[in-house]
Motif scaffolding. Structure first.
Motif, PDB file in Angstrom:
ATOM      1  N   SER A  44       0.957  -1.175   0.160  1.00 24.22           N
ATOM      2  CA  SER A  44       0.042  -0.187   0.113  1.00 24.22           C
ATOM      3  C   SER A  44       0.809   1.242  -0.159  1.00 24.22           C
ATOM      4  N   HIS A  45       0.230   2.395  -0.270  1.00 22.32           N
ATOM      5  CA  HIS A  45       0.903   3.851   0.063  1.00 22.32           C
ATOM      6  C   HIS A  45       1.545   3.923   1.116  1.00 22.32           C
ATOM      7  N   SER A  46       0.691   3.515   2.226  1.00 24.02           N
ATOM      8  CA  SER A  46       1.063   3.983   3.633  1.00 24.02           C
ATOM      9  C   SER A  46       2.411   3.045   3.828  1.00 24.02           C
ATOM     10  N   THR A  47       2.661   1.987   3.161  1.00 23.04           N
ATOM     11  CA  THR A  47       3.644   1.266   3.489  1.00 23.04           C
ATOM     12  C   THR A  47       4.879   1.608   3.126  1.00 23.04           C
ATOM     13  N   ILE A  48       4.805   1.983   1.616  1.00 17.65           N
ATOM     14  CA  ILE A  48       6.155   2.810   0.993  1.00 17.65           C
ATOM     15  C   ILE A  48       6.461   3.842   1.526  1.00 17.65           C
ATOM     16  N   SER A  49       5.356   4.665   2.194  1.00 16.94           N
ATOM     17  CA  SER A  49       5.796   5.938   3.133  1.00 16.94           C
ATOM     18  C   SER A  49       6.557   5.645   4.354  1.00 16.94           C
ATOM     19  N   SER A  50       6.105   4.355   4.912  1.00 15.56           N
ATOM     20  CA  SER A  50       6.740   3.929   6.417  1.00 15.56           C
ATOM     21  C   SER A  50       8.058   3.405   5.813  1.00 15.56           C
ATOM     22  N   MET A  51       8.356   2.991   4.648  1.00 12.92           N
ATOM     23  CA  MET A  51       9.575   2.535   4.345  1.00 12.92           C
ATOM     24  C   MET A  51      10.561   3.675   3.859  1.00 12.92           C
ATOM     25  N   SER A  52       9.801   4.638   3.374  1.00 13.97           N
ATOM     26  CA  SER A  52      10.792   5.892   2.806  1.00 13.97           C
ATOM     27  C   SER A  52      11.492   6.571   4.057  1.00 13.97           C
ATOM     28  N   THR A  53      10.612   6.773   5.257  1.00 16.33           N
ATOM     29  CA  THR A  53      11.180   7.555   6.294  1.00 16.33           C
ATOM     30  C   THR A  53      12.344   7.230   6.903  1.00 16.33           C
ATOM     31  N   PRO A  54      12.441   5.780   7.200  1.00 13.19           N
ATOM     32  CA  PRO A  54      14.141   5.624   7.845  1.00 13.19           C
ATOM     33  C   PRO A  54      14.899   5.461   6.802  1.00 13.19           C
ATOM     34  N   ILE A  55      14.733   4.982   5.754  1.00  6.82           N
ATOM     35  CA  ILE A  55      15.864   5.059   4.587  1.00  6.82           C
ATOM     36  C   ILE A  55      16.448   6.413   4.342  1.00  6.82           C
ATOM     37  N   LEU A  56      15.239   7.445   4.151  1.00  3.78           N
ATOM     38  CA  LEU A  56      15.863   8.665   3.553  1.00  3.78           C
ATOM     39  C   LEU A  56      16.619   9.486   4.990  1.00  3.78           C
ATOM     40  N   TYR A  57      15.970   9.470   6.175  1.00  2.93           N
ATOM     41  CA  TYR A  57      16.670   9.994   7.339  1.00  2.93           C
ATOM     42  C   TYR A  57      17.768   9.305   7.720  1.00  2.93           C
ATOM     43  N   GLY A  58      17.630   7.811   7.672  1.00  2.00           N
ATOM     44  CA  GLY A  58      19.087   7.170   8.116  1.00  2.00           C
ATOM     45  C   GLY A  58      20.167   7.334   7.192  1.00  2.00           C
ATOM     46  N   PHE A  59      19.947   6.905   5.825  1.00  2.34           N
ATOM     47  CA  PHE A  59      20.738   6.967   4.995  1.00  2.34           C
ATOM     48  C   PHE A  59      21.605   8.658   4.786  1.00  2.34           C
ATOM     49  N   SER A  60      20.634   9.658   5.023  1.00  3.76           N
ATOM     50  CA  SER A  60      21.074  11.049   5.066  1.00  3.76           C
ATOM     51  C   SER A  60      21.946  11.434   6.216  1.00  3.76           C
ATOM     52  N   PHE A  61      21.580  11.013   7.292  1.00  2.00           N
ATOM     53  CA  PHE A  61      22.454  11.102   8.580  1.00  2.00           C
ATOM     54  C   PHE A  61      23.872  10.389   8.213  1.00  2.00           C
ATOM     55  N   LEU A  62      23.837   9.107   8.007  1.00  4.31           N
ATOM     56  CA  LEU A  62      24.960   8.310   8.021  1.00  4.31           C
ATOM     57  C   LEU A  62      25.738   8.422   6.428  1.00  4.31           C
ATOM     58  N   GLY A  63      25.079   9.025   5.809  1.00  2.00           N
ATOM     59  CA  GLY A  63      25.781   9.395   4.294  1.00  2.00           C
ATOM     60  C   GLY A  63      26.468  10.519   4.319  1.00  2.00           C
ATOM     61  N   GLY A  64      26.287  11.290   5.132  1.00  2.00           N
ATOM     62  CA  GLY A  64      26.953  12.962   5.123  1.00  2.00           C
ATOM     63  C   GLY A  64      26.124  14.093   4.686  1.00  2.00           C
ATOM     64  N   SER A  65      24.692  13.859   4.722  1.00  2.00           N
ATOM     65  CA  SER A  65      23.878  15.176   4.296  1.00  2.00           C
ATOM     66  C   SER A  65      23.440  15.725   5.633  1.00  2.00           C
ATOM     67  N   PHE A  66      23.125  15.269   6.381  1.00  2.00           N
ATOM     68  CA  PHE A  66      22.721  16.165   7.736  1.00  2.00           C
ATOM     69  C   PHE A  66      23.910  16.485   8.558  1.00  2.00           C
ATOM     70  N   VAL A  67      24.970  15.690   8.541  1.00  2.00           N
ATOM     71  CA  VAL A  67      25.997  15.675   9.435  1.00  2.00           C
ATOM     72  C   VAL A  67      27.208  15.704   8.333  1.00  2.00           C
ATOM     73  N   SER A  68      28.204  16.580   8.524  1.00  2.00           N
ATOM     74  CA  SER A  68      29.281  16.571   7.388  1.00  2.00           C
ATOM     75  C   SER A  68      29.958  15.250   7.714  1.00  2.00           C
ATOM     76  N   LYS A  69      30.455  14.584   6.578  1.00  2.00           N
ATOM     77  CA  LYS A  69      31.151  13.340   6.696  1.00  2.00           C
ATOM     78  C   LYS A  69      32.514  13.403   7.602  1.00  2.00           C
ATOM     79  N   TYR A  70      33.019  14.593   7.457  1.00  2.00           N
ATOM     80  CA  TYR A  70      34.431  14.988   8.270  1.00  2.00           C
ATOM     81  C   TYR A  70      34.249  14.851   9.823  1.00  2.00           C
ATOM     82  N   SER A  71      32.935  15.241  10.166  1.00  4.09           N
ATOM     83  CA  SER A  71      32.789  15.070  11.535  1.00  4.09           C
ATOM     84  C   SER A  71      32.367  13.771  12.268  1.00  4.09           C
ATOM     85  N   LEU A  72      32.016  12.788  11.445  1.00  4.62           N
ATOM     86  CA  LEU A  72      31.669  11.677  11.690  1.00  4.62           C
ATOM     87  C   LEU A  72      32.828  10.840  12.524  1.00  4.62           C
TER      88      LEU A  72
END
Length: 292
Positions: A188-216
């Motif tokens: 369902s659409h709600s399922t894909i939305s629930s999948m997107s939230t942790p992937i988007l924010y998790g990948f963005s944080f760990l990937g260097g978008s929210f926090v500089s990769k040089y400070s990790l």
């Protein structure tokens, strides 16, 4: 019918749906540029101020330190915060772009289109590859808009444009294959939305978008180098520092390998769903014959 015609029709359909979406123009095009503008105003320096190459300093303690620094010198040359954030926003919102198109896969299932496609002679790989090409092309268009916008607004010099497009293509295929698996697995659409939230924010944080990769810390830096958006970010940064194809070869090959692995997984899901569809159709035929 030419074997590539259904593939082109699937691609055009997804692009038409995306072009009609107001969400695409606001969240996936205007918002990345707006965030780069806000960060550019905070640092107040733009990207036009060039510094002479210096020796690499110790990684800053926090991303706030990066934003307050006039220049962040890494490896071969200087890199300022607007350049870094332009890349960081591009890789982050590419994930959001991919998930927006994943909703069309859910629509295909809910409206019965996927069942009709799987019951037709159309090979499963053509349906999956058509969806993947749509996601990849949308990511490439978005990256082109970010490149043009940051160039006009802040004078960011995107050196080695062919290399940038090659990284974008490989990244689009990799993140598109991952999202394709999510779209096929979601019911369902709600399922894909629930999948997107942790992937988007998790990948963005760990990937260097929210926090500089040089400070990790070192442990998270290793994770950053394993994530597809982290690989893309590292490739873009290497090119912004004046690198060439040789400097991004590892990232492009690894992103391509990820794309191939997850696309194979997506085809497995499609084949499994196709078996369920054919079984349901056989049951319907048997029920109709029994009624007669």
């Amino acid at each position: 019918m030419h074997p590539t015609r259904p593939l082109g029709q699937l691609l055009l359909l997804d692009l038409r749906l995306l072009a009609r979406s107001k969400i695409f123009y606001f969240k996936l095009v205007l918002l990345p540029l707006a965030l780069v503008c806000i960060i550019g105003s905070l640092i107040g320096g733009g990207s036009g101020q060039e510094a002479a190459p210096v020796q690499p300093p110790q990684p800053p303690a926090s991303f706030a330190a990066v934003l307050n620094m006039e220049q962040v010198a890494v490896h071969a040359g200087p890199l300022n915060a607007v350049q870094y954030e332009s890349v960081a926003m591009a890789v982050m919102f590419s994930i959001l772009t991919a998930f927006e198109l994943a909703h069309s896969i859910v629509d295909d299932r809910l409206k019965g289109a996927l069942g009709r496609i799987r019951s037709s002679p159309l090979p499963a790989w053509q349906y999956g590859f058509g969806k993947l090409l749509g996601i990849t092309l949308a990511v490439c268009v978005q990256m082109t808009v970010v490149m043009a916008g940051t160039r006009l607004l802040f004078g960011v010099h995107w050196s080695h444009v062919p290399g940038v497009l090659l990284v974008t293509l490989a990244y689009g295929l990799a993140i598109g294959s991952i999202v394709l698996c999510c779209g096929l697995a979601a019911g369902s659409h709600s399922t894909i939305s629930s999948m997107s939230t942790p992937i988007l924010y998790g990948f963005s944080f760990l990937g260097g978008s929210f926090v500089s990769k040089y400070s990790l810390p070192d442990g998270l830096r290793r994770i950053q180098e394993l994530l597809p958006n982290g690989k893309a970010l590292n490739g873009y940064l290497a090119l912004l520092r004046g690198g060439g194809f040789r400097d991004i070869r590892g990232e492009v090959l690894e992103l391509s390998a990820l794309a191939l692995a997850f696309f194979a997984a997506a085809l497995f899901i499609l084949q499994k769903q196709g078996g369920h569809i054919h079984a349901a159709a056989a049951n319907d035929r048997q029920a109709n014959q029994a009624d007669v």
